[in-house]
Design a protein around this motif. Structure first.
Motif, PDB file in Angstrom:
ATOM      1  N   ARG A 114       0.882  -1.101  -0.207  1.00  0.00           N
ATOM      2  CA  ARG A 114      -0.025  -0.055   0.000  1.00  0.00           C
ATOM      3  C   ARG A 114       0.922   1.367   0.068  1.00  0.00           C
ATOM      4  O   ARG A 114       1.698   1.531   0.900  1.00  0.00           O
ATOM      5  CB  ARG A 114      -0.861  -0.117   1.180  1.00  0.00           C
ATOM      6  CG  ARG A 114      -1.911   1.226   1.260  1.00  0.00           C
ATOM      7  CD  ARG A 114      -3.049   0.675   2.273  1.00  0.00           C
ATOM      8  NE  ARG A 114      -2.617   0.589   3.665  1.00  0.00           N
ATOM      9  CZ  ARG A 114      -3.343   0.259   4.584  1.00  0.00           C
ATOM     10  NH1 ARG A 114      -4.508   0.134   4.425  1.00  0.00           N
ATOM     11  NH2 ARG A 114      -3.092   0.386   5.680  1.00  0.00           N
ATOM     12  N   ILE A 115       0.538   2.264  -0.972  1.00  0.00           N
ATOM     13  CA  ILE A 115       1.162   3.249  -1.185  1.00  0.00           C
ATOM     14  C   ILE A 115       0.567   4.528  -0.458  1.00  0.00           C
ATOM     15  O   ILE A 115       0.977   5.531   0.293  1.00  0.00           O
ATOM     16  CB  ILE A 115       1.580   3.656  -2.516  1.00  0.00           C
ATOM     17  CG1 ILE A 115       2.413   2.638  -3.326  1.00  0.00           C
ATOM     18  CG2 ILE A 115       2.114   5.032  -2.898  1.00  0.00           C
ATOM     19  CD1 ILE A 115       3.943   2.500  -2.676  1.00  0.00           C
ATOM     20  N   THR A 116      -0.889   4.161  -0.454  1.00  0.00           N
ATOM     21  CA  THR A 116      -1.540   5.447   0.196  1.00  0.00           C
ATOM     22  C   THR A 116      -2.169   4.972   1.591  1.00  0.00           C
ATOM     23  O   THR A 116      -3.052   4.025   1.540  1.00  0.00           O
ATOM     24  CB  THR A 116      -2.843   5.706  -0.923  1.00  0.00           C
ATOM     25  OG1 THR A 116      -3.635   4.353  -1.081  1.00  0.00           O
ATOM     26  CG2 THR A 116      -2.633   6.203  -2.061  1.00  0.00           C
ATOM     27  N   PRO A 117      -1.582   5.653   2.730  1.00  0.00           N
ATOM     28  CA  PRO A 117      -1.753   5.069   3.726  1.00  0.00           C
ATOM     29  C   PRO A 117      -3.337   4.971   4.288  1.00  0.00           C
ATOM     30  O   PRO A 117      -4.010   5.990   3.870  1.00  0.00           O
ATOM     31  CB  PRO A 117      -1.014   6.200   4.786  1.00  0.00           C
ATOM     32  CG  PRO A 117      -0.070   6.820   3.695  1.00  0.00           C
ATOM     33  CD  PRO A 117      -0.860   6.671   2.546  1.00  0.00           C
ATOM     34  N   GLY A 118      -3.708   3.929   5.050  1.00  0.00           N
ATOM     35  CA  GLY A 118      -4.758   3.770   5.558  1.00  0.00           C
ATOM     36  C   GLY A 118      -6.126   3.470   4.452  1.00  0.00           C
ATOM     37  O   GLY A 118      -7.149   3.208   4.931  1.00  0.00           O
ATOM     38  N   GLN A 119      -5.720   3.205   3.275  1.00  0.00           N
ATOM     39  CA  GLN A 119      -6.707   2.953   2.362  1.00  0.00           C
ATOM     40  C   GLN A 119      -6.779   1.530   1.774  1.00  0.00           C
ATOM     41  O   GLN A 119      -5.940   1.006   1.528  1.00  0.00           O
ATOM     42  CB  GLN A 119      -6.306   3.902   0.961  1.00  0.00           C
ATOM     43  CG  GLN A 119      -6.524   5.420   1.468  1.00  0.00           C
ATOM     44  CD  GLN A 119      -6.322   6.211   0.296  1.00  0.00           C
ATOM     45  OE1 GLN A 119      -6.322   5.782  -1.046  1.00  0.00           O
ATOM     46  NE2 GLN A 119      -6.220   7.533   0.448  1.00  0.00           N
ATOM     47  N   SER A 120      -7.890   1.232   1.971  1.00  0.00           N
ATOM     48  CA  SER A 120      -8.144  -0.313   1.366  1.00  0.00           C
ATOM     49  C   SER A 120      -9.183  -0.415   0.360  1.00  0.00           C
ATOM     50  O   SER A 120      -9.775   0.540   0.170  1.00  0.00           O
ATOM     51  CB  SER A 120      -8.841  -1.350   2.373  1.00  0.00           C
ATOM     52  OG  SER A 120      -7.774  -1.366   3.589  1.00  0.00           O
ATOM     53  N   PHE A 121      -9.202  -1.363  -0.461  1.00  0.00           N
ATOM     54  CA  PHE A 121     -10.239  -1.671  -1.587  1.00  0.00           C
ATOM     55  C   PHE A 121     -10.633  -3.159  -1.658  1.00  0.00           C
ATOM     56  O   PHE A 121     -10.251  -4.091  -1.321  1.00  0.00           O
ATOM     57  CB  PHE A 121      -9.592  -1.174  -2.882  1.00  0.00           C
ATOM     58  CG  PHE A 121      -8.742  -2.054  -3.288  1.00  0.00           C
ATOM     59  CD1 PHE A 121      -8.833  -2.980  -4.047  1.00  0.00           C
ATOM     60  CD2 PHE A 121      -7.177  -1.631  -3.204  1.00  0.00           C
ATOM     61  CE1 PHE A 121      -7.867  -3.840  -4.553  1.00  0.00           C
ATOM     62  CE2 PHE A 121      -6.175  -2.228  -3.548  1.00  0.00           C
ATOM     63  CZ  PHE A 121      -6.627  -3.299  -4.247  1.00  0.00           C
ATOM     64  N   ALA A 122     -11.624  -3.244  -2.435  1.00  0.00           N
ATOM     65  CA  ALA A 122     -12.300  -4.568  -3.116  1.00  0.00           C
ATOM     66  C   ALA A 122     -12.967  -4.185  -4.526  1.00  0.00           C
ATOM     67  O   ALA A 122     -13.798  -3.413  -4.282  1.00  0.00           O
ATOM     68  CB  ALA A 122     -13.118  -5.386  -2.060  1.00  0.00           C
ATOM     69  N   GLY A 123     -12.816  -5.055  -5.521  1.00  0.00           N
ATOM     70  CA  GLY A 123     -13.682  -4.684  -6.729  1.00  0.00           C
ATOM     71  C   GLY A 123     -13.239  -5.544  -7.677  1.00  0.00           C
ATOM     72  O   GLY A 123     -12.081  -6.266  -7.816  1.00  0.00           O
ATOM     73  N   PRO A 124     -14.142  -5.623  -8.870  1.00  0.00           N
ATOM     74  CA  PRO A 124     -13.713  -6.532  -9.851  1.00  0.00           C
ATOM     75  C   PRO A 124     -12.256  -6.042 -10.662  1.00  0.00           C
ATOM     76  O   PRO A 124     -12.274  -4.959 -11.021  1.00  0.00           O
ATOM     77  CB  PRO A 124     -14.930  -6.597 -10.779  1.00  0.00           C
ATOM     78  CG  PRO A 124     -15.611  -5.363 -10.634  1.00  0.00           C
ATOM     79  CD  PRO A 124     -15.159  -4.921  -9.130  1.00  0.00           C
ATOM     80  N   ALA A 125     -11.542  -6.890 -11.214  1.00  0.00           N
ATOM     81  CA  ALA A 125     -10.511  -6.463 -11.980  1.00  0.00           C
ATOM     82  C   ALA A 125     -10.500  -6.158 -13.283  1.00  0.00           C
ATOM     83  O   ALA A 125     -11.186  -6.694 -13.925  1.00  0.00           O
ATOM     84  CB  ALA A 125      -9.222  -7.607 -11.756  1.00  0.00           C
ATOM     85  N   VAL A 126      -9.827  -5.159 -13.794  1.00  0.00           N
ATOM     86  CA  VAL A 126      -9.644  -4.597 -14.966  1.00  0.00           C
ATOM     87  C   VAL A 126      -8.021  -4.767 -15.199  1.00  0.00           C
ATOM     88  O   VAL A 126      -7.510  -4.047 -14.723  1.00  0.00           O
ATOM     89  CB  VAL A 126     -10.037  -3.159 -15.489  1.00  0.00           C
ATOM     90  CG1 VAL A 126      -9.745  -2.665 -16.760  1.00  0.00           C
ATOM     91  CG2 VAL A 126     -11.542  -3.080 -15.282  1.00  0.00           C
ATOM     92  N   THR A 127      -7.715  -5.612 -15.791  1.00  0.00           N
ATOM     93  CA  THR A 127      -6.462  -6.115 -16.308  1.00  0.00           C
ATOM     94  C   THR A 127      -5.734  -5.174 -17.471  1.00  0.00           C
ATOM     95  O   THR A 127      -6.197  -4.919 -18.392  1.00  0.00           O
ATOM     96  CB  THR A 127      -6.233  -7.562 -16.491  1.00  0.00           C
ATOM     97  OG1 THR A 127      -7.032  -7.861 -17.723  1.00  0.00           O
ATOM     98  CG2 THR A 127      -6.793  -8.389 -15.400  1.00  0.00           C
TER      99      THR A 127
END
Length: 218
Positions: free
Chosen positions: A43-56
């Motif tokens: 993680r480069i952006t502190p405190g930020q998480s995510f989930a979602g469908p991949a666009v490759t």
């Protein structure tokens, strides 16, 4: 390679929230210890998480034109997962692209390479996970070979368009779309089991007994 058909995988808000709450390590274990992207991607952006469908997205070394094309193929809630030909010493992503991603509703960005403008990225609101920071610029060769929404490989993981990708403080995990419900249920069960174990530890029981571990070497 060319831009393949648009990613059509959609996960509802409950699924996304569950995935973020359960966390990457638990999801990786619950899935059968699959999907862990290289640990150097953090993680480069502190405190930020995510989930979602991949666009490759795949692009050539030291060139980020295909990342711009990947942005065009991304929409609300998508996660861009990017490879850059194994060349890590360039800043493939920065503040301008992050603002563009925010305007499209991109949920996160995972790059098997480096990024720059780290202070600005922390404030844009799009979680960015990468191998590190690098101030070296990139080209935009119109003839560079790349692709969007085609399977790509990061470490020992093949990421398919539409997979559920989750990132948090521990790292990034890729989950096959067809198995997401099964994996989330298994992760919930794992969390419940760990809660029972920790309650027993607080009562004075030991990990050796609770996990049925051998007490002595043979």
């Amino acid at each position: 390679m060319t831009i393949a058909s648009e990613n059509t995988t959609v996960f509802d808000a409950v699924t996304i929230d569950r995935a973020v709450r359960l966390g990457t390590a638990t999801l990786h274990e619950a899935a059968g210890r699959i999907g862990a992207l290289p640990s150097q991607i953090a993680r480069i952006t502190p405190g930020q998480s995510f989930a979602g469908p991949a666009v490759t997205v795949s692009g050539p070394p030291a060139d980020n034109l295909w990342l711009h094309r990947g942005l065009l193929a991304s929409s609300l809630g998508d996660v861009m997962v990017v490879t850059v030909g194994g060349h890590h010493e360039a800043g493939y992503w920065g503040e301008v692209m992050a603002v563009a991603a925010r305007s499209r509703g991109v949920a996160g960005v995972v790059i098997d390479g480096c990024v720059r403008d780290s202070d600005a990225l922390a404030n844009v609101g799009v979680p960015v996970f990468a191998r590190g920071l690098c101030i070296r610029g990139t080209d935009k060769d119109p003839d560079g070979v790349g692709g969007v929404n085609e399977p790509l490989t990061l470490g020992d993981v093949v990421v398919y368009p539409g997979d559920l990708v989750v990132g948090d403080a521990d790292g990034v995990v890729d989950l096959p779309a067809a198995r997401v419900d099964e994996i989330l249920d298994a992760a919930d069960a794992r969390i419940a089991k760990e809660a029972r174990i920790m309650a027993a530890l607080r009562r004075g029981e030991t990990t050796v007994d609770l996990l049925d571990l051998p007490k002595e070497t043979r």
